[in-house]
Design an enzyme around this catalytic site. Sequence first.
Site, PDB file in Angstrom:
ATOM      1  N   ARG A   9      11.760  -6.130   4.690  1.00 22.84           N
ATOM      2  CA  ARG A   9      11.409  -4.802   4.386  1.00 22.84           C
ATOM      3  C   ARG A   9      12.270  -3.935   5.048  1.00 22.84           C
ATOM      4  O   ARG A   9      12.665  -4.161   6.361  1.00 22.84           O
ATOM      5  CB  ARG A   9      10.083  -4.284   4.753  1.00 22.84           C
ATOM      6  N   ARG A  60      11.688  -1.978  10.646  1.00 26.35           N
ATOM      7  CA  ARG A  60      10.749  -1.506  11.637  1.00 26.35           C
ATOM      8  C   ARG A  60      10.400  -2.585  12.536  1.00 26.35           C
ATOM      9  O   ARG A  60      10.456  -3.699  12.691  1.00 26.35           O
ATOM     10  CB  ARG A  60       9.151  -1.274  10.676  1.00 26.35           C
ATOM     11  N   ARG A 116      -0.375  -8.661  13.058  1.00 27.12           N
ATOM     12  CA  ARG A 116      -0.865  -7.652  12.296  1.00 27.12           C
ATOM     13  C   ARG A 116      -1.863  -8.171  11.172  1.00 27.12           C
ATOM     14  O   ARG A 116      -2.599  -7.683  10.714  1.00 27.12           O
ATOM     15  CB  ARG A 116       0.277  -6.732  11.583  1.00 27.12           C
ATOM     16  N   LYS A 149       0.861  -1.226   0.021  1.00 25.37           N
ATOM     17  CA  LYS A 149       0.038   0.044  -0.047  1.00 25.37           C
ATOM     18  C   LYS A 149       0.796   1.314   0.031  1.00 25.37           C
ATOM     19  O   LYS A 149       0.581   2.237  -0.771  1.00 25.37           O
ATOM     20  CB  LYS A 149      -0.717   0.034   1.297  1.00 25.37           C
ATOM     21  N   ARG A 176      -9.233   1.469   8.664  1.00 29.10           N
ATOM     22  CA  ARG A 176      -8.765  -0.004   8.774  1.00 29.10           C
ATOM     23  C   ARG A 176      -9.789  -0.710   9.736  1.00 29.10           C
ATOM     24  O   ARG A 176      -9.556  -1.821   9.970  1.00 29.10           O
ATOM     25  CB  ARG A 176      -7.561   0.065   9.773  1.00 29.10           C
TER      26      ARG A 176
HETATM   27  P1  AMP Z   1       1.282   0.967   8.859  1.00 30.09           P
HETATM   28  O1  AMP Z   1       2.461   1.701   8.502  1.00 30.09           O
HETATM   29  O2  AMP Z   1       0.024   0.918   7.869  1.00 30.09           O
HETATM   30  O3  AMP Z   1       1.645  -0.709   8.591  1.00 30.09           O
HETATM   31  O4  AMP Z   1       0.860   0.930  10.190  1.00 30.09           O
HETATM   32  C1  AMP Z   1       1.679   0.767  11.341  1.00 30.09           C
HETATM   33  C2  AMP Z   1       0.502   0.676  12.523  1.00 30.09           C
HETATM   34  O5  AMP Z   1       0.374   1.871  12.801  1.00 30.09           O
HETATM   35  C3  AMP Z   1      -0.333  -0.377  12.747  1.00 30.09           C
HETATM   36  O6  AMP Z   1       0.152  -1.684  12.857  1.00 30.09           O
HETATM   37  C4  AMP Z   1      -1.368   0.086  13.654  1.00 30.09           C
HETATM   38  O7  AMP Z   1      -0.880   0.079  14.883  1.00 30.09           O
HETATM   39  C5  AMP Z   1      -1.079   1.727  13.457  1.00 30.09           C
HETATM   40  N1  AMP Z   1      -2.232   2.211  12.443  1.00 30.09           N
HETATM   41  C6  AMP Z   1      -2.061   2.576  11.235  1.00 30.09           C
HETATM   42  N2  AMP Z   1      -2.979   2.996  10.597  1.00 30.09           N
HETATM   43  C7  AMP Z   1      -4.052   2.836  11.665  1.00 30.09           C
HETATM   44  C8  AMP Z   1      -5.559   2.874  11.531  1.00 30.09           C
HETATM   45  N3  AMP Z   1      -6.148   3.253  10.484  1.00 30.09           N
HETATM   46  N4  AMP Z   1      -6.126   2.479  12.762  1.00 30.09           N
HETATM   47  C9  AMP Z   1      -5.689   2.136  13.813  1.00 30.09           C
HETATM   48  N5  AMP Z   1      -4.242   1.918  13.805  1.00 30.09           N
HETATM   49  C10 AMP Z   1      -3.535   2.124  12.824  1.00 30.09           C
END
Ligand code: AMP
Length: 218
Positions: free
Chosen positions: A127, A160, A171, A13, A88
């Site tokens: 990654r 990360r 996740r 994404k 999400r």
């Molecule tokens: P990402 O970078 O999109 O993989 O997001 C990393 C982390 O941020 C996720 O595992 C959640 O802990 C938090 N996070 C990101 N977007 C959301 C969302 N829309 N709602 C809740 N938590 C989020």
Amino acid sequence: MFIVLLGAPGAGKGTQAKRVSQRMGLPHVSSGDLFREHERRGTELGQEAQRYLSRGELVPDSVTSAMIRERLGQPDSRDGAVLDGFPRTEPQAQALAGLLAEVKGQVDHAVLIRVPEDRLVERLAGRRVCENQGHVYHVTFNPPRQPGLCDQDGSPLLQREDDQPETVRRRIRVYEEQTRPVVEFYRRLGLLREIEGDQGIDQVTEDILHALQLEVEG
Ligand code: AMP
């Protein structure tokens, strides 16, 4: 035009959102990047979010939706954005519809990037992200020219914290339980376009742009 990118962690994404936003001249709004930015700055929101991020759990809807409301209120995203990682959960999808309605906007397209689960784990394990600006690489599939250093700004590439295997599995589970309903939400509205994500990065971008174009024409 507001575009929502959907897909499991590791589906690509973020990588695709950056490319699509450049090609379409729309800002890239990533909830994960916004949380990590708050974390780096040590804000109260960042400290609260960190507890969830490190466990691979979702930050509560109210906190997340408020952060996105603030971001979409900025002048660059009045007329559109490429949303990556938000919504999400179904309540977030409803919150987004509500806040766009306030500015007479709506989600125009929801694009689901599909990747088989075993590929997701492989992608997340390899990654690497640059320390300065979060440019994303993969040790095998998208390596930097010089191992361990960002091509764009020369900063070190790090893994990360939430890309560790156990957190990755959590996740993916969270995605299946909480984000699947969002896919169905947009499907019911007739906005969902599904893209095969297990292809080269350029091909996936082309497929996404093609799908958006078809909708514009159709
Ligand atoms: P990402 O970078 O999109 O993989 O997001 C990393 C982390 O941020 C996720 O595992 C959640 O802990 C938090 N996070 C990101 N977007 C959301 C969302 N829309 N709602 C809740 N938590 C989020």
